[in-house]
Design a protein around this motif. Sequence first.
Motif, PDB file in Angstrom:
ATOM      1  N   THR A  96      70.530  31.262  -6.192  1.00 37.76           N
ATOM      2  CA  THR A  96      70.364  31.541  -4.757  1.00 37.76           C
ATOM      3  C   THR A  96      70.660  33.008  -4.441  1.00 37.76           C
ATOM      4  O   THR A  96      69.905  33.671  -3.724  1.00 37.76           O
ATOM      5  CB  THR A  96      71.302  30.644  -3.922  1.00 37.76           C
ATOM      6  N   LEU A  97      71.766  33.495  -4.978  1.00 34.29           N
ATOM      7  CA  LEU A  97      72.148  34.883  -4.679  1.00 34.29           C
ATOM      8  C   LEU A  97      71.171  35.875  -5.320  1.00 34.29           C
ATOM      9  O   LEU A  97      70.881  36.924  -4.743  1.00 34.29           O
ATOM     10  CB  LEU A  97      73.584  35.155  -5.143  1.00 34.29           C
ATOM     11  N   THR A  98      70.659  35.527  -6.502  1.00 34.76           N
ATOM     12  CA  THR A  98      69.670  36.415  -7.129  1.00 34.76           C
ATOM     13  C   THR A  98      68.386  36.431  -6.301  1.00 34.76           C
ATOM     14  O   THR A  98      67.726  37.471  -6.165  1.00 34.76           O
ATOM     15  CB  THR A  98      69.383  35.957  -8.577  1.00 34.76           C
ATOM     16  N   TYR A  99      68.044  35.298  -5.746  1.00 33.21           N
ATOM     17  CA  TYR A  99      66.856  35.205  -4.884  1.00 33.21           C
ATOM     18  C   TYR A  99      67.020  36.116  -3.667  1.00 33.21           C
ATOM     19  O   TYR A  99      66.069  36.757  -3.210  1.00 33.21           O
ATOM     20  CB  TYR A  99      66.663  33.752  -4.465  1.00 33.21           C
ATOM     21  N   MET A 100      68.263  36.174  -3.170  1.00 30.42           N
ATOM     22  CA  MET A 100      68.531  37.061  -2.025  1.00 30.42           C
ATOM     23  C   MET A 100      68.178  38.507  -2.384  1.00 30.42           C
ATOM     24  O   MET A 100      67.695  39.265  -1.549  1.00 30.42           O
ATOM     25  CB  MET A 100      70.005  37.000  -1.639  1.00 30.42           C
ATOM     26  N   VAL A 101      68.463  38.859  -3.640  1.00 32.02           N
ATOM     27  CA  VAL A 101      68.154  40.217  -4.091  1.00 32.02           C
ATOM     28  C   VAL A 101      66.648  40.473  -3.986  1.00 32.02           C
ATOM     29  O   VAL A 101      66.205  41.565  -3.600  1.00 32.02           O
ATOM     30  CB  VAL A 101      68.646  40.435  -5.538  1.00 32.02           C
ATOM     31  N   ASN A 287      61.488  41.012  10.482  1.00 32.25           N
ATOM     32  CA  ASN A 287      61.849  39.920  11.384  1.00 32.25           C
ATOM     33  C   ASN A 287      62.288  38.693  10.581  1.00 32.25           C
ATOM     34  O   ASN A 287      63.325  38.108  10.845  1.00 32.25           O
ATOM     35  CB  ASN A 287      60.642  39.572  12.250  1.00 32.25           C
ATOM     36  N   GLY A 288      61.475  38.346   9.576  1.00 30.49           N
ATOM     37  CA  GLY A 288      61.789  37.161   8.781  1.00 30.49           C
ATOM     38  C   GLY A 288      62.897  37.424   7.776  1.00 30.49           C
ATOM     39  O   GLY A 288      63.908  36.718   7.749  1.00 30.49           O
ATOM     40  N   GLY A 289      62.720  38.480   6.968  1.00 31.38           N
ATOM     41  CA  GLY A 289      63.661  38.744   5.884  1.00 31.38           C
ATOM     42  C   GLY A 289      65.044  39.102   6.374  1.00 31.38           C
ATOM     43  O   GLY A 289      66.039  38.499   5.969  1.00 31.38           O
ATOM     44  N   PHE A 290      65.114  40.062   7.276  1.00 35.48           N
ATOM     45  CA  PHE A 290      66.401  40.551   7.794  1.00 35.48           C
ATOM     46  C   PHE A 290      67.183  39.415   8.472  1.00 35.48           C
ATOM     47  O   PHE A 290      68.347  39.176   8.165  1.00 35.48           O
ATOM     48  CB  PHE A 290      66.142  41.641   8.834  1.00 35.48           C
ATOM     49  N   VAL A 291      66.488  38.741   9.403  1.00 40.02           N
ATOM     50  CA  VAL A 291      67.173  37.713  10.191  1.00 40.02           C
ATOM     51  C   VAL A 291      67.589  36.556   9.284  1.00 40.02           C
ATOM     52  O   VAL A 291      68.758  36.142   9.264  1.00 40.02           O
ATOM     53  CB  VAL A 291      66.261  37.201  11.331  1.00 40.02           C
ATOM     54  N   LEU A 293      67.923  36.338   6.016  1.00 40.31           N
ATOM     55  CA  LEU A 293      68.878  36.652   4.952  1.00 40.31           C
ATOM     56  C   LEU A 293      70.279  36.923   5.498  1.00 40.31           C
ATOM     57  O   LEU A 293      71.277  36.483   4.907  1.00 40.31           O
ATOM     58  CB  LEU A 293      68.378  37.852   4.138  1.00 40.31           C
ATOM     59  N   SER A 294      70.368  37.627   6.632  1.00 35.94           N
ATOM     60  CA  SER A 294      71.704  37.910   7.171  1.00 35.94           C
ATOM     61  C   SER A 294      72.391  36.609   7.597  1.00 35.94           C
ATOM     62  O   SER A 294      73.587  36.423   7.362  1.00 35.94           O
ATOM     63  CB  SER A 294      71.628  38.891   8.340  1.00 35.94           C
ATOM     64  N   VAL A 320      77.682  40.820  11.610  1.00 40.93           N
ATOM     65  CA  VAL A 320      77.590  42.282  11.588  1.00 40.93           C
ATOM     66  C   VAL A 320      77.457  42.839  10.173  1.00 40.93           C
ATOM     67  O   VAL A 320      76.525  43.594   9.881  1.00 40.93           O
ATOM     68  CB  VAL A 320      78.854  42.889  12.254  1.00 40.93           C
ATOM     69  N   LEU A 321      78.382  42.435   9.322  1.00 40.71           N
ATOM     70  CA  LEU A 321      78.417  43.033   7.991  1.00 40.71           C
ATOM     71  C   LEU A 321      77.154  42.721   7.167  1.00 40.71           C
ATOM     72  O   LEU A 321      76.593  43.627   6.535  1.00 40.71           O
ATOM     73  CB  LEU A 321      79.690  42.572   7.260  1.00 40.71           C
ATOM     74  N   PRO A 322      76.683  41.468   7.148  1.00 36.76           N
ATOM     75  CA  PRO A 322      75.444  41.204   6.402  1.00 36.76           C
ATOM     76  C   PRO A 322      74.265  42.073   6.859  1.00 36.76           C
ATOM     77  O   PRO A 322      73.489  42.561   6.037  1.00 36.76           O
ATOM     78  CB  PRO A 322      75.161  39.725   6.682  1.00 36.76           C
TER      79      PRO A 322
END
Lengths: 477, 126
Positions: A96-101, A287-291, A293-294, A320-322
């Motif tokens: 999951t975390l690698t996918y976030m990358v 819009n999709g990725g930022f929102v 993923l954070s 905030v931090l993400p």
Amino acid sequence: MAEPSPQPVLRRALSFGGASAISTGLAFAAINFLGLAQLLTYVSGPMSWLAIAFGGLVMLAVRSVFAELNGMHPTAAGIRLWLARAMPDKAALTITLTYMVAIVLVIAADAYIIGEALAYAFGNGRLIAVGYVGVLLLLATWLNLRGIKLAGAAERIVTTIVVLATVAIGVAAISHPGHHAALGAGSSSSPIQALILGIFVYTGFEWVTTNAEEVTEPRIIPRAMLVAVLVLAGSQAVFAVAMGATLDGASLGTAYPQLLVAQQALGRAGMLVMLAVTALTAVNTFNGGFVTLSRFMYAVAREGKLPRPLTRLNEQAVPVLPVWILGGASLVLAAVVAATGSFAVIVSLCAALEMGVYSAAGYCVWKLRRREPGTHRPYRLRGGVSVAAALTVVFALMGLLASVSVGPQFTVAPLVLLLACAGLVAVYVWTYVPRLERREAEELAARRAARAAARGAARTASAVRAEMPEAEQEPRQ
Amino acid sequence: MSEVIRESVGADELLDALSEYATKAGASPRVGKTLGGWNCRIHILATDHDAAFTLVISGGRPAAPTAGLSGAADLVVRGHSFDLAEIFWGDANPVSNYMQGAIRTQGRAEDVMRLDAMAMFVFLGQ
């Protein structure tokens, strides 16, 4: 309660059109144009649509995989939940975390492509291009921190403009091919690598499953994914043929081949229109990725698997931090890409990561058919476990192949980056996460004990009152 | 996967837990500050019996919950009565339950996140 309550009704729900726009828009990133340009190094322009079409057929199977998983567990935390049910939690968390990358890479690559496109359009140098990237990412970070996001009709309009303008410019370019048509293109024939890039242009369409909780009809998400595959197949195939008809090998190697196609076909005005289209693709990606993923980082942190500061919210209830980490990481990556000119490596890396995720999704279907045979499945992958197992293996192999090739060249750079990234994530998951989990468990136990003590005290007080003579229970004057 | 057998929490006890939670949320300055602009009608349903409640949040402040479902919901939360009660008591992390599929939601992700944030402010004092 005497009577059962009626079924709840949602005030606002995501429509079929909205879900289709989200699915299409998430896949239609600026990096797709670089994917098409790389595709043309493996197949000749007039035949490039075949790779896109075959890619589309494969993606129909991927769509069925995600439709089955999403139907079983329709949640924004889908990928985390499916993986955790199909494999040990640490392995699931690592994937999951690698996918976030991969998502950060797409954001960074899109920002870089737009920066380069702006610099080309206005005759600026590389440093100014990096400046554009910085401004763009700062703007995206600020909008996210303010809680501003594109929604509903606006998302549909943006996606429609992007698709129609791309097709229109593609058709114009096919009608007026340039003099440099396909020189050097298709020189390195490799149908498998062409297929990988044919698949790459659809990747991201499955992110619409994170909107599964916003629809009232479960069938909307699978149907939206089908629409996305069809729309992408048509638009990307037209533009791939157009690119092959208008650009030579050198032009295909730039970070803005789509601008050159438009310029060749329609002059400077066409190029500026394509620049606007490229910028609009970023609206969808950011819009999709930022929102997504954070919020996902927030959820994983709340679950106790990422450091707690990632759960800090501002007054717009935005983590905030993400958001800052995403903006910062994307800027650093985009700057590295700009400095090294290694955008083709990013395309291969993203393709490899996406193939890996599709392989993992196939594995989830395969494993969950055995582990949870009784779970309701509104959609089922045709062919059952044998097709799921085949998809797992095929996508794993394609991921491996994508990770050792950049354009027509064999290189292990993407594989090394991928392994380094997955290795760091694995070290984090195996060494740091257990500490976070222990702290989370201790805090929960303390809260439980405190509540149990409070309830016990309340019960004792109530029992004492019940045993007391009535007169003594009167409040004393 | 083996199914964990959990005790059911009765409708009255669940309503008490929800009321207590709403009271704590209403008293939290952090909830008022961060979720001040949040308006949401939440339907909460226990999947192991027919208990259902409506919680209305106006300007970040939850009103006293009522039994039954009233009006069209912005957010629907479904779960085993024990899982729901544990969340309202502060004995379970709502996101862990959500990530494990123990509770399911319908509605916008922003509302889900704000509901979780409310629990975080109430029980973790953040």
